[in-house]
Design a protein around this motif. Structure first.
Motif, PDB file in Angstrom:
ATOM      1  N   VAL A 344      -0.528  -5.402  -7.707  1.00 33.43           N
ATOM      2  CA  VAL A 344       0.664  -5.195  -7.036  1.00 33.43           C
ATOM      3  C   VAL A 344       1.328  -6.266  -6.397  1.00 33.43           C
ATOM      4  O   VAL A 344       2.580  -6.365  -6.386  1.00 33.43           O
ATOM      5  N   THR A 345       0.618  -7.417  -6.031  1.00 27.32           N
ATOM      6  CA  THR A 345       1.208  -8.414  -5.418  1.00 27.32           C
ATOM      7  C   THR A 345       1.863  -9.206  -6.685  1.00 27.32           C
ATOM      8  O   THR A 345       3.180  -9.610  -6.419  1.00 27.32           O
ATOM      9  N   GLY A 347       3.100  -7.719  -9.408  1.00 27.34           N
ATOM     10  CA  GLY A 347       4.557  -7.147  -9.393  1.00 27.34           C
ATOM     11  C   GLY A 347       5.589  -7.287  -8.301  1.00 27.34           C
ATOM     12  O   GLY A 347       6.850  -7.345  -8.783  1.00 27.34           O
ATOM     13  N   ALA A 348       5.297  -7.245  -7.229  1.00 32.50           N
ATOM     14  CA  ALA A 348       6.091  -7.527  -5.970  1.00 32.50           C
ATOM     15  C   ALA A 348       6.742  -8.879  -6.294  1.00 32.50           C
ATOM     16  O   ALA A 348       7.936  -9.011  -6.071  1.00 32.50           O
ATOM     17  N   THR A 390       7.235  -4.282 -15.752  1.00 35.59           N
ATOM     18  CA  THR A 390       7.578  -4.605 -14.591  1.00 35.59           C
ATOM     19  C   THR A 390       9.039  -5.570 -14.357  1.00 35.59           C
ATOM     20  O   THR A 390       9.669  -5.275 -13.476  1.00 35.59           O
ATOM     21  N   VAL A 457      11.399  -5.694  -5.064  1.00 39.10           N
ATOM     22  CA  VAL A 457       9.990  -5.893  -4.775  1.00 39.10           C
ATOM     23  C   VAL A 457       9.156  -4.431  -4.822  1.00 39.10           C
ATOM     24  O   VAL A 457       8.151  -4.391  -5.352  1.00 39.10           O
ATOM     25  N   ALA A 461       6.023  -3.528  -7.784  1.00 36.41           N
ATOM     26  CA  ALA A 461       4.804  -3.404  -7.099  1.00 36.41           C
ATOM     27  C   ALA A 461       4.399  -1.790  -7.823  1.00 36.41           C
ATOM     28  O   ALA A 461       3.227  -1.831  -8.078  1.00 36.41           O
ATOM     29  N   ALA A 465       1.262  -1.099 -10.100  1.00 32.10           N
ATOM     30  CA  ALA A 465       0.559  -0.177  -9.659  1.00 32.10           C
ATOM     31  C   ALA A 465       0.107   1.142 -10.303  1.00 32.10           C
ATOM     32  O   ALA A 465      -1.277   1.395 -10.599  1.00 32.10           O
ATOM     33  N   SER A 492       9.816   4.631 -10.403  1.00 30.71           N
ATOM     34  CA  SER A 492       9.853   3.203  -9.814  1.00 30.71           C
ATOM     35  C   SER A 492      11.242   2.723  -9.752  1.00 30.71           C
ATOM     36  O   SER A 492      11.548   2.010  -8.655  1.00 30.71           O
TER      37      SER A 492
END
Length: 532
Positions: A344-345, A347-348, A390, A457, A461, A465, A492
């Motif tokens: 997740v980090t 992706g952000a 992503t 962001v 994420a 996820a 998303s």
């Protein structure tokens, strides 16, 4: 203006000086005439936005300007007669200009393509000034910069960045073809089996004699193998065209050779970048000495490919290839093992990068990282494809969010021109063209860019996820058939779009400043007229 030395011959060869410049008395014969070339790494958005901005502004200024767009589908070539009558040329490019020698003798100015969007008036004024300055840099007969230009604004850092972007630009079609063919193969046959058994199937079965293999499995193996072979050209193409960006045609062969060495050693796309730079620099340096004609004719076809291939390939084999391969092995294992909070980090962070400068250098770093990593994807290691999904989803958010804000949520806070741009941004965003948000960001960066980053962001994420994957490097909503996790992918994007749209509308509501239509890049400005 006066032209001296060797440049004068090239200048006259392209058309008489009287066609280009004022007479001796200073009077101007007819309107001022310029030509321009625009090009960006992907050849999709910036290329054409810069062309439109320059053409519109030139029309307002009373300058005749014709633009050649060197896009992903090829170049709209300028007529040689138009070039012959031009006073100067504008290069607004992030990659090398194709067939630059056509402009030999012309004074020129060069900048990143984004400046053609943001500052078209300034670039046109600089080109007009260069046309009257005998000391201005000129395109030489071999297409390289003159000595004045080399000591000017473009240093080696800029040239290397352009060369890497050139390599990425030429690499993308290999990834697109290979990735999509492999994705289709996985759709019609068992992904794990077809990836593991493709070679055995193709070695024993034929279309006329399938044996124990089903038709679907055989066709899946054929598609997988074609795609796999195409995507294996990713690193050699990257290295070959990086070297081409630095040394022109003499760099292609040693660049491809260095890329093949990088592939063999497992050094991946980082090895390809390093190998391409080494090959290109060596090939460029070998073109510098002035040699006798008999030896000079052998240089581009025999001596330069031999020595540059030996130099770049030897350094990769003997010195730097091993450490790069070890790093790539570590990086691949880290990406493959990412799950939960770490994924997740990542992706952000990727979402933040994609939305921070809307197609600029930071955006291109994230996108290039994702595209280059696709070559390492397998049926059991989908991390590179998750990163690709992503990046695509996050890059779609800014134009979609601004389209939502300008056409639905906050129409009264946007100018008429911005609302028109908003209508176009729906299609640009759906097609993964982040640059659709540039007109909004240029007019109001302090509100638009933070809102875009926030939406990106969250989208980045979410896609990581949910484990969404994409085997294709581009296409936006149109590649849904090859997206694994379609609903999560769309959800998303929708969440990020709403966040960006709402935040930018709220920010416009509190502290809105009226703007004139003329502040939108590419739209003729009505506030002032510059006499030329």
């Amino acid at each position: 203006g006066a032209v001296g030395g060797a440049a004068a011959a090239s200048f006259v060869a392209n058309g008489s000086p009287e066609d280009r410049t004022a007479g001796t008395g200073g009077e101007q014969r007819g309107p001022r005439r310029l030509v321009a070339v625009t090009a960006c790494p992907t050849g999709i958005a910036h290329t054409y936005m810069a062309a439109d901005a320059l053409a519109n502004t030139a029309q307002e200024m009373g300058v005749e300007l014709q633009v050649e767009t060197q896009g992903s589908s090829g170049a709209t070539r300028l007529d040689p007669q138009v070039i012959a009558q031009a006073e100067a040329v504008i290069f607004a490019t992030d990659v090398d200009v194709r067939e630059r020698t056509r402009f030999a003798g012309l004074p020129y100015i060069a900048s990143a393509v984004k400046r053609g969007i943001d500052e078209p008036r300034e670039m046109i004024e600089e080109a007009l000034a260069a046309a009257e300055d005998p000391r201005a840099p000129r395109v030489t007969g071999d297409g390289t910069d003159t000595a004045d230009a080399l000591t000017g604004s473009e240093g080696w850092g800029s040239r290397i960045r352009k060369a890497v972007m050139t390599g990425v630009s030429y690499m993308i079609p290999f990834v697109a073809a290979g990735g999509l063919l492999m994705a289709i193969a996985f759709m019609i046959a068992d992904p794990v089996l077809v990836a593991q058994q493709a070679d055995d199937i193709l070695g024993t079965a034929t279309l006329g004699n399938l044996g124990d293999v089903s038709l679907g499995m055989y066709l899946g193996a054929v598609l997988f193998k074609i795609g796999n072979l195409a995507i294996n050209l990713l690193v050699p193409a990257l290295a070959g065209y990086i070297a081409y960006g630095l040394a022109d045609r003499p760099g292609i062969a040693p660049g491809f050779a260095a890329g093949l060495v990088a592939n063999f050693m497992g050094a991946g796309f980082i090895g390809g970048i390093v190998g391409g730079l080494l090959a290109g620099l060596c090939a460029y340096w070998l073109t510098l000495p002035k040699l006798p004609r008999w030896l000079g004719s052998l240089m581009p076809v025999v001596i330069i490919p031999l020595l540059a291939s030996l130099f770049a390939g030897g350094l990769l084999f003997l010195v730097i290839g091993g450490p790069i391969a070890m790093f790539m092995t570590w990086l691949t294992s880290v990406l493959a093992g990412m799950s939960g909070a770490s994924a997740v980090t990542l992706g952000a962070v990727l979402g933040l990068m994609m939305c921070s400068d809307l197609g600029g250098p930071i955006n291109k770093v994230a996108y290039s990282f994702a595209v280059a990593g696709l070559g390492a994807a397998t049926a059991t290691n989908t991390a590179p494809q998750e990163i690709m999904a992503t990046v695509i989803a996050s890059g779609m958010v800014p134009p979609l969010g601004l389209a939502l804000a300008s056409t639905v949520l906050g129409r009264r806070y946007f100018t008429a021109a911005e609302r028109e741009n908003g209508k176009t941004s729906w299609l640009l965003g759906a097609s993964f063209i982040s640059e659709g948000a540039i007109p909004f960001a240029a007019a109001d960066p302090l509100r638009v860019i933070p809102a875009s980053m926030l939406g990106g962001v969250v989208t980045g994420a979410m896609t990581m996820a949910f484990g969404v994957t994409s085997a294709a490097p581009h296409g936006g909503i149109w590649i849904l058939p090859v997206i694994d996790g379609r609903l999560a992918f769309v959800a998303s994007i929708l969440v990020g779009t709403v966040i960006t749209g709402v935040v930018v509308t709220v920010l416009k509501r509190f502290g809105h400043v009226e703007k004139s239509v003329g502040e939108v890049p590419g739209v003729p400005q009505t506030k002032q007229t510059v006499e030329v």
